[in-house]
Design an enzyme around this catalytic site. Sequence first.
Site, short mmCIF file in Angstrom:
data_model
loop_
_atom_site.label_atom_id
_atom_site.label_comp_id
_atom_site.label_asym_id
_atom_site.label_seq_id
_atom_site.Cartn_x
_atom_site.Cartn_y
_atom_site.Cartn_z
N GLU A 1 14.43 -65.45 58.87
CA GLU A 1 13.84 -66.85 59.17
C GLU A 1 13.06 -66.84 57.66
OE1 GLU A 1 10.61 -68.59 62.88
OE2 GLU A 1 11.69 -66.40 62.94
N GLU B 1 2.96 -60.88 64.71
CA GLU B 1 2.74 -62.19 65.25
C GLU B 1 2.30 -62.34 66.74
OE1 GLU B 1 6.80 -65.05 66.03
OE2 GLU B 1 7.26 -62.81 65.54
#
Length: 976
Positions: free
Chosen positions: A490, A764
Amino acid sequence: MTSTSLAPQPAGLRQASVSRFSAEYRTDTAFVANPRPRLSWVVATESTDWQQTRAELRLTRAGAVESAVHEGPDSVLVEWPFEAIDAGEQVAVEVRVSGNDGGTTAWSAPLALAGGYLEGPWQAEAIGLPVLSRAEIPLGQPGQLRHEFTVGPGLAKATLFATAHGVYQAEINGSEVDDQVLKPGWTAYADRLNHETTDVTALLKQGANAIGVWLAGGWYTEKYGFHGFATPFYGEQPAVKVELHLEYADGTRQTVASGPEWRGTTAGPLVSSGIYAGESFDARRIEAGWSLPDFDDSRWLPACLDSRAADSRTAGSKPWAEATPAVAPPVRRIEELPVREVLTTPSGATVLDFGQNLVGRLRIRVSGDAGRRITLRHAEVLEDGELSLRPLRLAAATDSYTLAGGGEDSGEEEWEPRFTFHGFRYAQVDNWPGELDPAAITAVVIHNDMRRTGWFECSDPMLNRLHENALWGMRGNFLALPTDCPQRDERLGWTGDIQVFSPTASYLYDSLGFLSSWLQDLAIEQSHRNGVVPIVVPAVLGMLESPVAAWGDAATVVPWVLYERFGDLGLLGRQYRSMCDWADALLRVRDSSGLWQGQMQLGDWLDPAAPPDKPGAARTHGDIVASAYLFRSLDLTAKAAAVLGADDDHGKYSALAEDVRSAFLAEYVTPAGRMVSDAQTAYSLALMFGISTDPVQRQALGDRLAELARLGGYRIATGFVGTPLVADALTVTGHMDAAERLLTQTECPSWLYPVTQGATTIWERWDSILEDGTVNPGEMTSFNHYALGAIADWMHRTVAGLAPAAPGYRKQHIAPRPLRSLQHAGTSHETPYGLASVAWKRSGERILVEAVVPPGTTAVVSLPDGSEEFEVGSGRYAWDVPDAAPAAAYGAVSLDSPLSAIMDDPEAYAAVWQAIDAHDPAAAAQFRKDTVWYRQTSLNQGLIFTPAPIKREIGSALSALSGTRTDVPSLAPREH
């Protein structure tokens, strides 16, 4: 007022001096990106209440001296007062400053500047590596290019300009031209390219010279997308433009530019390279001297002109955008970390632990037989004793090195990957020759080379670690652009993440140039979408092209934050059209109620109540988040218009914001001060965005927010949107104790839970590692995401007590709010005017506060005893005030006490769950996690299914605790 000022006595007219003098935005090079660079200077002086009255500037160009006078107090990003700097022109500028103390500094050291831009269009042609047919070369094949040229006598200056579709490094006569990595970074390639400008005079010699270029695909040839559907977005192969300008003493000029006469190879040692995949290097294929003159390149083939760019999705009729000088500081090797521990996994693999989750790569020193291939695989955490690779998804994150060998006399070989990076704490090393000496492997930390400007410390080691985790999270994700994560497939410029983190980023580092560069790309991508800001910038996903709240609002929030924190009015003006375009795009999606409703939203992303596979399923409805941000962006656009003197726009957007405010309160807030989504993020949005302004209503909202925090056991109940706001929302409504309990909570979910699990960066997910030690099963499980680290900004502004009260900290707000659980805390920040700091410590029943206000600024002081605010000028100060929040006094507790009283009494709470834990750890864990801490339910009622013997032990434990409090009435603690 109950405080006394211990401001230092004036030390006489000590000579002031200019301690820092710079031009926007980079300080690592003399080359400027702007022909009229704005100038900033910092003055050091012992004088108190010092203010600049005027500054004199002196410019030396071509032996002539020019002067200019700048009247007034401004010393930050002051407009260039001379004629523009021509391309390649070298000048020197000095400043001296006069102050209200009657003194004048000496002239500063000369600041050397040079025009870092080309005088006209590029003469260089874009060239790629030789290719006979497309079938022969894989996507993003790396390689080398070279060219020889002759330098005549009397060389005075040599300047190298280079840019790429991909990543490159240049060598001249066998030496790399600089210490930068991953040049030229990642921008919106179709519309904007960065180029570096490098003085290479010292690398050249009269006669034969050679230039060589390492080239790889980097971000340009990477595949982007999710769930196995990733595809190339920009182009299939890298290409580069190189232009070397030579100037001689007699005035003649010579240009060496890339073109079809250059030669290249893909048969060199750089076998493969990818951002996600990693890099493979075969040292047997090294051709010594390839970037030196007189190298036999007969086996190399002519370079390809980059006609392939016309086939890319974004090329069209303009495959190469105009390249302009980089304004962000470059990516460099910043730090090196040694191996902390060598581990042997259950499978027998060798894994290195560097003790810190970091972003970079490994440097190895090794000796062995030719052809031995060493493999380095990277991961952030271990699971069941092995590398946890599932969170990487499709990113191989694997480097390999094949030894050149050459016998016993060949010596050590040293290697570090060139065009990739990884997010890791652990690295598995396979096929190492002989016994592994951990000193032979070093972790090299890389990120954009920004100047550190913010610090925080306190008496709680866990809070210090939390702050350090936020710092490392920023370091790992400020690499070419502000990314979401640095490890998996990502690493994109998610707009929502930086929107919430930009205040923290602006404090910890001088991130102005870095974010200014990225905002240019945001505006470019937005211009292709009728004002809609994509969820990632550069935009490579092709998804969610409609407006997304809290993500697209980066267009308004980030420029305003940079204006507040750095005082950059020019940047605000440049981004103003982008702010308006986003605001107008939102106005087009309002429904008949005047609110932003009924569209897909990411909402309060990663609310801990959301299931692992549905991270957007938050307690606060997406419509509330969207409508709050509709107000926020309209309000900020109106404020920007006012600052910029756009009076008509100010009136327009102010009126629209008021319409949204009224509609929001009518739709989502009851007359009693409850919100339709009875969730912490909803209340925090209404309070901190200034949607609710009525004092009675605001207090009701704050009271309910505090009650929700307690009902949930002071565990985090917010996601990306609410987390940066909740502590502030509690603070401004008088619930500092609740904010403290949230901050210092260690149970999951909380800011400190990851710290208890050994985290060295911000995760996260609140539970990226579950309480049983396993990795969260959600597809998105990064251990280095900075968004939730935005709490650090509250720690700076409130716990320690330093905030901007005027743009660029021209005025500071000194307002420490000591937490009951701390004995001391302090912060310092290198403002555009110099170092400001606040520190406090407890001494008996007193609080001692010390502060430094930098020259040229003032501060509004609000001391923690609740006394009236006052203003001070620059200088060093100390105040001694009563402790308004001493250690809480708790009364007697029993099974009949309300659940709320138990939760608000940490000792009583611990006594209860520990009594259960002694008999049934699982039941204790469930009690801690699932109990709702009501005000009108007794502990005895809350334990309705608890066996009688355990209840009796709980009663005994509470009785024993109460016995230590015989002189204290049974009262719940106050909130402040």
